[in-house]
Scaffold this motif. Structure first.
Motif, PDB file in Angstrom:
ATOM      1  N   ARG A  14       0.832  -1.206   0.000  1.00 30.19           N
ATOM      2  CA  ARG A  14       0.000   0.000   0.000  1.00 30.19           C
ATOM      3  C   ARG A  14       0.866   1.255   0.000  1.00 30.19           C
ATOM      4  N   SER A  15       1.979   1.220   0.715  1.00 29.04           N
ATOM      5  CA  SER A  15       2.891   2.364   0.734  1.00 29.04           C
ATOM      6  C   SER A  15       3.384   2.690  -0.667  1.00 29.04           C
ATOM      7  N   PHE A  16       3.747   1.659  -1.413  1.00 30.76           N
ATOM      8  CA  PHE A  16       4.240   1.885  -2.773  1.00 30.76           C
ATOM      9  C   PHE A  16       3.123   2.362  -3.697  1.00 30.76           C
ATOM     10  N   GLU A  17       1.906   1.936  -3.442  1.00 29.16           N
ATOM     11  CA  GLU A  17       0.768   2.456  -4.211  1.00 29.16           C
ATOM     12  C   GLU A  17       0.591   3.948  -3.964  1.00 29.16           C
ATOM     13  N   ILE A  18       0.729   4.357  -2.703  1.00 32.61           N
ATOM     14  CA  ILE A  18       0.612   5.778  -2.363  1.00 32.61           C
ATOM     15  C   ILE A  18       1.727   6.582  -3.019  1.00 32.61           C
ATOM     16  N   ILE A  19       2.947   6.030  -2.999  1.00 32.88           N
ATOM     17  CA  ILE A  19       4.076   6.707  -3.646  1.00 32.88           C
ATOM     18  C   ILE A  19       3.795   6.910  -5.129  1.00 32.88           C
ATOM     19  N   THR A  20       3.310   5.869  -5.797  1.00 33.79           N
ATOM     20  CA  THR A  20       2.997   5.965  -7.229  1.00 33.79           C
ATOM     21  C   THR A  20       1.920   7.013  -7.474  1.00 33.79           C
ATOM     22  N   GLU A  21       0.892   7.028  -6.617  1.00 34.72           N
ATOM     23  CA  GLU A  21      -0.199   8.002  -6.759  1.00 34.72           C
ATOM     24  C   GLU A  21       0.326   9.423  -6.598  1.00 34.72           C
ATOM     25  N   GLU A  22       1.180   9.629  -5.600  1.00 35.82           N
ATOM     26  CA  GLU A  22       1.639  10.990  -5.300  1.00 35.82           C
ATOM     27  C   GLU A  22       2.713  11.483  -6.270  1.00 35.82           C
ATOM     28  N   LEU A  23       3.366  10.553  -6.941  1.00 32.51           N
ATOM     29  CA  LEU A  23       4.303  10.974  -7.991  1.00 32.51           C
ATOM     30  C   LEU A  23       3.554  11.569  -9.179  1.00 32.51           C
ATOM     31  N   GLY A  24       2.292  11.190  -9.308  1.00 32.77           N
ATOM     32  CA  GLY A  24       1.449  11.770 -10.349  1.00 32.77           C
ATOM     33  C   GLY A  24       1.981  11.517 -11.749  1.00 32.77           C
ATOM     34  N   GLU A  25       2.142  12.590 -12.486  1.00 33.17           N
ATOM     35  CA  GLU A  25       2.570  12.478 -13.883  1.00 33.17           C
ATOM     36  C   GLU A  25       4.088  12.430 -14.044  1.00 33.17           C
ATOM     37  N   LEU A  26       4.810  12.482 -12.936  1.00 31.72           N
ATOM     38  CA  LEU A  26       6.272  12.403 -13.026  1.00 31.72           C
ATOM     39  C   LEU A  26       6.673  10.995 -13.453  1.00 31.72           C
ATOM     40  N   LYS A  27       7.283  10.889 -14.602  1.00 31.87           N
ATOM     41  CA  LYS A  27       7.662   9.589 -15.147  1.00 31.87           C
ATOM     42  C   LYS A  27       9.099   9.245 -14.772  1.00 31.87           C
ATOM     43  N   LEU A  28       9.286   8.052 -14.227  1.00 31.51           N
ATOM     44  CA  LEU A  28      10.613   7.579 -13.859  1.00 31.51           C
ATOM     45  C   LEU A  28      11.086   6.553 -14.880  1.00 31.51           C
ATOM     46  N   ASP A  29      12.384   6.523 -15.098  1.00 28.58           N
ATOM     47  CA  ASP A  29      12.972   5.513 -15.973  1.00 28.58           C
ATOM     48  C   ASP A  29      12.632   4.131 -15.416  1.00 28.58           C
ATOM     49  N   PRO A  30      12.009   3.249 -16.210  1.00 31.71           N
ATOM     50  CA  PRO A  30      11.621   1.928 -15.697  1.00 31.71           C
ATOM     51  C   PRO A  30      12.781   1.144 -15.092  1.00 31.71           C
ATOM     52  N   ASP A  31      13.975   1.340 -15.622  1.00 28.76           N
ATOM     53  CA  ASP A  31      15.164   0.643 -15.131  1.00 28.76           C
ATOM     54  C   ASP A  31      15.522   1.070 -13.705  1.00 28.76           C
ATOM     55  N   LYS A  32      15.170   2.314 -13.371  1.00 27.00           N
ATOM     56  CA  LYS A  32      15.572   2.895 -12.091  1.00 27.00           C
ATOM     57  C   LYS A  32      14.393   3.106 -11.133  1.00 27.00           C
ATOM     58  N   GLU A  33      13.208   2.897 -11.630  1.00 25.50           N
ATOM     59  CA  GLU A  33      11.993   3.242 -10.884  1.00 25.50           C
ATOM     60  C   GLU A  33      11.919   2.588  -9.508  1.00 25.50           C
ATOM     61  N   SER A  34      12.178   1.279  -9.445  1.00 26.45           N
ATOM     62  CA  SER A  34      12.033   0.570  -8.168  1.00 26.45           C
ATOM     63  C   SER A  34      13.078   1.040  -7.156  1.00 26.45           C
ATOM     64  N   ILE A  35      14.251   1.442  -7.634  1.00 27.90           N
ATOM     65  CA  ILE A  35      15.303   1.941  -6.740  1.00 27.90           C
ATOM     66  C   ILE A  35      14.899   3.294  -6.163  1.00 27.90           C
ATOM     67  N   ILE A  36      14.435   4.189  -7.031  1.00 26.44           N
ATOM     68  CA  ILE A  36      14.021   5.517  -6.585  1.00 26.44           C
ATOM     69  C   ILE A  36      12.836   5.424  -5.628  1.00 26.44           C
ATOM     70  N   LYS A  37      11.874   4.589  -5.960  1.00 26.23           N
ATOM     71  CA  LYS A  37      10.695   4.453  -5.103  1.00 26.23           C
ATOM     72  C   LYS A  37      11.053   3.860  -3.742  1.00 26.23           C
ATOM     73  N   ARG A  38      12.022   2.958  -3.701  1.00 26.27           N
ATOM     74  CA  ARG A  38      12.412   2.393  -2.411  1.00 26.27           C
ATOM     75  C   ARG A  38      13.136   3.445  -1.564  1.00 26.27           C
ATOM     76  N   CYS A  39      13.883   4.333  -2.188  1.00 30.24           N
ATOM     77  CA  CYS A  39      14.492   5.445  -1.437  1.00 30.24           C
ATOM     78  C   CYS A  39      13.411   6.354  -0.864  1.00 30.24           C
ATOM     79  N   ILE A  40      12.405   6.662  -1.682  1.00 28.54           N
ATOM     80  CA  ILE A  40      11.287   7.484  -1.214  1.00 28.54           C
ATOM     81  C   ILE A  40      10.584   6.789  -0.053  1.00 28.54           C
ATOM     82  N   HIS A  41      10.340   5.495  -0.204  1.00 31.80           N
ATOM     83  CA  HIS A  41       9.650   4.717   0.828  1.00 31.80           C
ATOM     84  C   HIS A  41      10.441   4.703   2.134  1.00 31.80           C
TER      85      HIS A  41
END
Length: 215
Positions: A14-41
């Motif tokens: 659920r935390s990662f769902e909230i992160i994705t929602e709050e990032l909104g239209e900001l697009k992350l490189d798919p190769d790096k997305e999970s790394i960046i999101k885990r830092c945010i988390h």
């Protein structure tokens, strides 16, 4: 105020769902997305969506090394070492070490008039096999690492440069990004041992989740 009804095993999801929602239209490189999101988390800080820097092909190249096992992650704090997922390390036949409390490191630092973190990089240079350096606290470790790279004494597979603080933190990150080594860096003052561990975990989870999905 209404609380969300989330089962304990679903809190991270659920935390990662909230992160994705709050990032909104900001697009992350798919190769790096999970790394960046885990830092945010890990830090509950969306600045990481804009401050993370990656050298060319660093994610794919690091995963290729990790996939073959036998790698060692060297951290500059026990906290970062403890935060690295041991089950994922075991699956990939990797190891995580911290030399900060080693007597020989303390002696070397005292003799050289340096920090123990810098002396740890000298000890890291003696390791066999692929080495990943994960720095979440000490900019002096990154500065000494750059010197060792230039001296041809160490060739890390990856340098995670996320020390936090005020003195020489920004400069040390810039030094590593200019050193020619593969890097993942959070530019600016933010970072920390928990973020360094999170990046290590995010990389390993990419591989261990693939292994699970193939079964």
């Amino acid at each position: 105020m209404n609380l969300e009804n989330v089962l304990p095993m679903d809190i991270e999801k659920r935390s990662f769902e909230i992160i994705t929602e709050e990032l909104g239209e900001l697009k992350l490189d798919p190769d790096k997305e999970s790394i960046i999101k885990r830092c945010i988390h890990t830090a509950a800080d969306f600045d990481y969506a804009r401050t993370m820097r990656f050298s060319d092909n660093v994610v794919a190249d690091t995963l290729a090394v990790m996939k073959n096992g036998g790698f060692t992650i060297v951290t500059d704090t026990k906290m970062a070492q403890t935060g690295i997922n041991k089950a994922a390390l075991a699956k990939l036949n990797g190891n995580a070490v911290c030399f900060m409390s080693d007597p020989d490191v303390a002696a070397r630092a005292k003799e050289a008039g340096s920090t123990r973190a810098a002396a740890c990089m000298e000890k890291a240079a003696t390791l066999q096999g692929p080495v990943i350096i994960a720095i979440g606290n000490a900019p002096t470790a990154l500065v000494r690492l750059d010197e060792l790279v230039k001296e041809g004494k160490i060739k890390p597979v990856l340098v995670i440069g996320v020390p936090v603080g005020f003195v020489n933190v920004v400069q040390s990150k810039e030094i590593i990004m200019a050193s020619g080594v593969p890097y993942i860096v959070a530019v600016g003052r933010k970072g920390g041992s928990n973020v360094a561990a999170a990046i290590c975990n995010a990389l390993m989870y990419k591989l261990t989740s693939e292994q699970t999905n193939r079964k």
